[in-house]
Every structure is written in C-alpha cells, then in structure tokens.
Motif scaffolding. Structure first.
Motif, PDB file in Angstrom:
ATOM      1  N   ASN A 131       0.829  -1.209   0.000  1.00 48.78           N
ATOM      2  CA  ASN A 131       0.000   0.000   0.000  1.00 48.78           C
ATOM      3  C   ASN A 131       0.860   1.253   0.000  1.00 48.78           C
ATOM      4  O   ASN A 131       0.531   2.239  -0.649  1.00 48.78           O
ATOM      5  CB  ASN A 131      -0.952   0.009   1.197  1.00 48.78           C
ATOM      6  N   LEU A 132       1.970   1.242   0.735  1.00 47.80           N
ATOM      7  CA  LEU A 132       2.855   2.405   0.749  1.00 47.80           C
ATOM      8  C   LEU A 132       3.530   2.602  -0.603  1.00 47.80           C
ATOM      9  O   LEU A 132       3.750   3.736  -1.022  1.00 47.80           O
ATOM     10  CB  LEU A 132       3.896   2.280   1.856  1.00 47.80           C
ATOM     11  N   ALA A 133       3.851   1.510  -1.291  1.00 50.48           N
ATOM     12  CA  ALA A 133       4.455   1.629  -2.616  1.00 50.48           C
ATOM     13  C   ALA A 133       3.465   2.278  -3.586  1.00 50.48           C
ATOM     14  O   ALA A 133       3.842   3.124  -4.396  1.00 50.48           O
ATOM     15  CB  ALA A 133       4.876   0.256  -3.129  1.00 50.48           C
ATOM     16  N   LEU A 134       2.201   1.901  -3.479  1.00 50.17           N
ATOM     17  CA  LEU A 134       1.181   2.533  -4.314  1.00 50.17           C
ATOM     18  C   LEU A 134       1.021   4.001  -3.944  1.00 50.17           C
ATOM     19  O   LEU A 134       0.800   4.843  -4.807  1.00 50.17           O
ATOM     20  CB  LEU A 134      -0.158   1.800  -4.166  1.00 50.17           C
ATOM     21  N   ALA A 135       1.138   4.287  -2.659  1.00 53.94           N
ATOM     22  CA  ALA A 135       1.029   5.674  -2.202  1.00 53.94           C
ATOM     23  C   ALA A 135       2.172   6.507  -2.763  1.00 53.94           C
ATOM     24  O   ALA A 135       1.964   7.657  -3.153  1.00 53.94           O
ATOM     25  CB  ALA A 135       1.022   5.724  -0.682  1.00 53.94           C
ATOM     26  N   ASP A 136       3.391   5.929  -2.803  1.00 52.78           N
ATOM     27  CA  ASP A 136       4.529   6.650  -3.366  1.00 52.78           C
ATOM     28  C   ASP A 136       4.270   7.019  -4.821  1.00 52.78           C
ATOM     29  O   ASP A 136       4.558   8.134  -5.241  1.00 52.78           O
ATOM     30  CB  ASP A 136       5.800   5.794  -3.280  1.00 52.78           C
ATOM     31  N   ALA A 137       3.714   6.086  -5.572  1.00 55.59           N
ATOM     32  CA  ALA A 137       3.415   6.353  -6.976  1.00 55.59           C
ATOM     33  C   ALA A 137       2.345   7.436  -7.093  1.00 55.59           C
ATOM     34  O   ALA A 137       2.436   8.314  -7.961  1.00 55.59           O
ATOM     35  CB  ALA A 137       2.958   5.072  -7.665  1.00 55.59           C
ATOM     36  N   ALA A 138       1.345   7.385  -6.224  1.00 58.01           N
ATOM     37  CA  ALA A 138       0.279   8.391  -6.253  1.00 58.01           C
ATOM     38  C   ALA A 138       0.843   9.763  -5.890  1.00 58.01           C
ATOM     39  O   ALA A 138       0.474  10.770  -6.493  1.00 58.01           O
ATOM     40  CB  ALA A 138      -0.844   7.997  -5.304  1.00 58.01           C
ATOM     41  N   CYS A 139       1.719   9.809  -4.899  1.00 59.07           N
ATOM     42  CA  CYS A 139       2.328  11.078  -4.495  1.00 59.07           C
ATOM     43  C   CYS A 139       3.196  11.642  -5.617  1.00 59.07           C
ATOM     44  O   CYS A 139       3.180  12.851  -5.865  1.00 59.07           O
ATOM     45  CB  CYS A 139       3.145  10.900  -3.215  1.00 59.07           C
ATOM     46  N   ASP A 140       3.946  10.776  -6.290  1.00 62.96           N
ATOM     47  CA  ASP A 140       4.768  11.220  -7.426  1.00 62.96           C
ATOM     48  C   ASP A 140       3.887  11.792  -8.537  1.00 62.96           C
ATOM     49  O   ASP A 140       4.220  12.810  -9.147  1.00 62.96           O
ATOM     50  CB  ASP A 140       5.602  10.063  -7.977  1.00 62.96           C
ATOM     51  N   ALA A 141       2.761  11.134  -8.782  1.00 60.19           N
ATOM     52  CA  ALA A 141       1.853  11.609  -9.825  1.00 60.19           C
ATOM     53  C   ALA A 141       1.265  12.975  -9.447  1.00 60.19           C
ATOM     54  O   ALA A 141       1.155  13.859 -10.302  1.00 60.19           O
ATOM     55  CB  ALA A 141       0.735  10.594 -10.048  1.00 60.19           C
ATOM     56  N   LYS A 142       0.908  13.139  -8.192  1.00 56.22           N
ATOM     57  CA  LYS A 142       0.368  14.428  -7.750  1.00 56.22           C
ATOM     58  C   LYS A 142       1.418  15.528  -7.885  1.00 56.22           C
ATOM     59  O   LYS A 142       1.105  16.648  -8.296  1.00 56.22           O
ATOM     60  CB  LYS A 142      -0.100  14.347  -6.299  1.00 56.22           C
ATOM     61  N   ALA A 143       2.665  15.215  -7.537  1.00 55.11           N
ATOM     62  CA  ALA A 143       3.746  16.196  -7.656  1.00 55.11           C
ATOM     63  C   ALA A 143       3.972  16.571  -9.123  1.00 55.11           C
ATOM     64  O   ALA A 143       4.204  17.737  -9.443  1.00 55.11           O
ATOM     65  CB  ALA A 143       5.028  15.663  -7.041  1.00 55.11           C
ATOM     66  N   ALA A 144       3.887  15.582 -10.005  1.00 55.11           N
ATOM     67  CA  ALA A 144       4.057  15.848 -11.436  1.00 55.11           C
ATOM     68  C   ALA A 144       2.916  16.722 -11.956  1.00 55.11           C
ATOM     69  O   ALA A 144       3.143  17.635 -12.753  1.00 55.11           O
ATOM     70  CB  ALA A 144       4.123  14.536 -12.209  1.00 55.11           C
ATOM     71  N   LYS A 197       1.296  18.890 -10.307  1.00 57.50           N
ATOM     72  CA  LYS A 197       1.501  20.243  -9.787  1.00 57.50           C
ATOM     73  C   LYS A 197       2.766  20.881 -10.356  1.00 57.50           C
ATOM     74  O   LYS A 197       3.088  22.024 -10.029  1.00 57.50           O
ATOM     75  CB  LYS A 197       1.592  20.206  -8.257  1.00 57.50           C
ATOM     76  N   LYS A 198       3.500  20.116 -11.169  1.00 60.47           N
ATOM     77  CA  LYS A 198       4.740  20.571 -11.800  1.00 60.47           C
ATOM     78  C   LYS A 198       5.752  21.069 -10.762  1.00 60.47           C
ATOM     79  O   LYS A 198       6.385  22.107 -10.932  1.00 60.47           O
ATOM     80  CB  LYS A 198       4.440  21.642 -12.843  1.00 60.47           C
ATOM     81  N   LEU A 199       5.888  20.275  -9.691  1.00 61.31           N
ATOM     82  CA  LEU A 199       6.846  20.615  -8.639  1.00 61.31           C
ATOM     83  C   LEU A 199       8.217  20.050  -8.984  1.00 61.31           C
ATOM     84  O   LEU A 199       8.329  19.009  -9.630  1.00 61.31           O
ATOM     85  CB  LEU A 199       6.384  20.044  -7.295  1.00 61.31           C
ATOM     86  N   ALA A 200       9.249  20.734  -8.517  1.00 64.28           N
ATOM     87  CA  ALA A 200      10.618  20.270  -8.735  1.00 64.28           C
ATOM     88  C   ALA A 200      11.476  20.692  -7.557  1.00 64.28           C
ATOM     89  O   ALA A 200      11.106  21.586  -6.783  1.00 64.28           O
ATOM     90  CB  ALA A 200      11.172  20.852 -10.028  1.00 64.28           C
ATOM     91  N   GLY A 201      12.593  20.035  -7.410  1.00 58.93           N
ATOM     92  CA  GLY A 201      13.564  20.403  -6.386  1.00 58.93           C
ATOM     93  C   GLY A 201      13.042  20.260  -4.970  1.00 58.93           C
ATOM     94  O   GLY A 201      12.384  19.289  -4.620  1.00 58.93           O
ATOM     95  N   ALA A 202      13.354  21.261  -4.151  1.00 56.96           N
ATOM     96  CA  ALA A 202      13.005  21.231  -2.738  1.00 56.96           C
ATOM     97  C   ALA A 202      11.497  21.223  -2.524  1.00 56.96           C
ATOM     98  O   ALA A 202      10.992  20.564  -1.601  1.00 56.96           O
ATOM     99  CB  ALA A 202      13.624  22.426  -2.014  1.00 56.96           C
ATOM    100  N   ALA A 203      10.767  21.927  -3.364  1.00 59.28           N
ATOM    101  CA  ALA A 203       9.300  21.950  -3.237  1.00 59.28           C
ATOM    102  C   ALA A 203       8.725  20.556  -3.449  1.00 59.28           C
ATOM    103  O   ALA A 203       7.819  20.124  -2.721  1.00 59.28           O
ATOM    104  CB  ALA A 203       8.702  22.930  -4.225  1.00 59.28           C
ATOM    105  N   LYS A 204       9.270  19.836  -4.433  1.00 60.99           N
ATOM    106  CA  LYS A 204       8.803  18.478  -4.704  1.00 60.99           C
ATOM    107  C   LYS A 204       9.127  17.552  -3.536  1.00 60.99           C
ATOM    108  O   LYS A 204       8.285  16.761  -3.106  1.00 60.99           O
ATOM    109  CB  LYS A 204       9.434  17.936  -5.990  1.00 60.99           C
ATOM    110  N   GLN A 205      10.348  17.650  -3.020  1.00 61.17           N
ATOM    111  CA  GLN A 205      10.750  16.795  -1.902  1.00 61.17           C
ATOM    112  C   GLN A 205       9.889  17.054  -0.670  1.00 61.17           C
ATOM    113  O   GLN A 205       9.465  16.121   0.011  1.00 61.17           O
ATOM    114  CB  GLN A 205      12.230  17.001  -1.570  1.00 61.17           C
ATOM    115  N   SER A 206       9.618  18.304  -0.392  1.00 55.69           N
ATOM    116  CA  SER A 206       8.770  18.666   0.743  1.00 55.69           C
ATOM    117  C   SER A 206       7.356  18.120   0.546  1.00 55.69           C
ATOM    118  O   SER A 206       6.762  17.548   1.473  1.00 55.69           O
ATOM    119  CB  SER A 206       8.737  20.179   0.905  1.00 55.69           C
ATOM    120  N   PHE A 207       6.828  18.279  -0.653  1.00 52.47           N
ATOM    121  CA  PHE A 207       5.495  17.779  -0.965  1.00 52.47           C
ATOM    122  C   PHE A 207       5.437  16.262  -0.808  1.00 52.47           C
ATOM    123  O   PHE A 207       4.487  15.725  -0.225  1.00 52.47           O
ATOM    124  CB  PHE A 207       5.092  18.176  -2.390  1.00 52.47           C
TER     125      PHE A 207
END
Length: 84
Positions: free
Chosen positions: A16-29, A31-41
C-alpha cells in the motif's frame, strides 16, 4: 503461524505504501513541482498517506474485517482520505 501472519500484514502494508509513493509522485508531477518543493510535498504526502493507512486499518479492525474484505475496505478508505 504468527510469524507468517505478521509477514503477510507487513507485505500488505508495504504494498500500500508503494502505491502511495506512486500516487504522491503523480500528484507532484501534476503540480509541476521540482527540487526542494517536490521533496517537501512528497514527504508530507507520504506522511499523510501513512497516517490515513493506520486510521483505515484501525477502522477495519473495529469492523472486524479480515482477508479480502479488509484489503478492499482499507484501499477504498485510503483512496477516499487522500482525495480530500
């Protein structure tokens, strides 16, 4: 028997956490986040997902769900919690 049950629960939680990581990555993408903002998100998103997972697992235990019913309930519960 107990050890195999604990391993199965750990595997389910990890999946479930692995799926959550993928979902979080998709949300960050999205939102077009990069760098420190992406890591924080990502840190906040993963923390929120873990909290939602724990809450949903507790709700499933309160309802005395097991097996596929528990998995289905927890998956929907986490999805609903993260959509808010």
């Amino acid at each position: 028997m107990r050890k195999s049950l604990l391993l199965a629960l750990f595997a389910l939680f990890s999946a479930n956490l692995a799926l959550a990581d993928a979902a979080c990555d998709a949300k960050a993408a999205n939102k077009k986040l990069a760098g420190a903002a992406k890591q924080s998100f990502l840190r906040k998103c993963e923390k929120d997902t873990a909290a939602a997972q724990a809450s949903c697992d507790a709700k499933a235990a309160d309802k005395k769900l097991a097996g596929a019913a528990k998995q289905s309930f927890a998956k929907k519960c986490v999805k609903d919690a993260m959509a808010k």
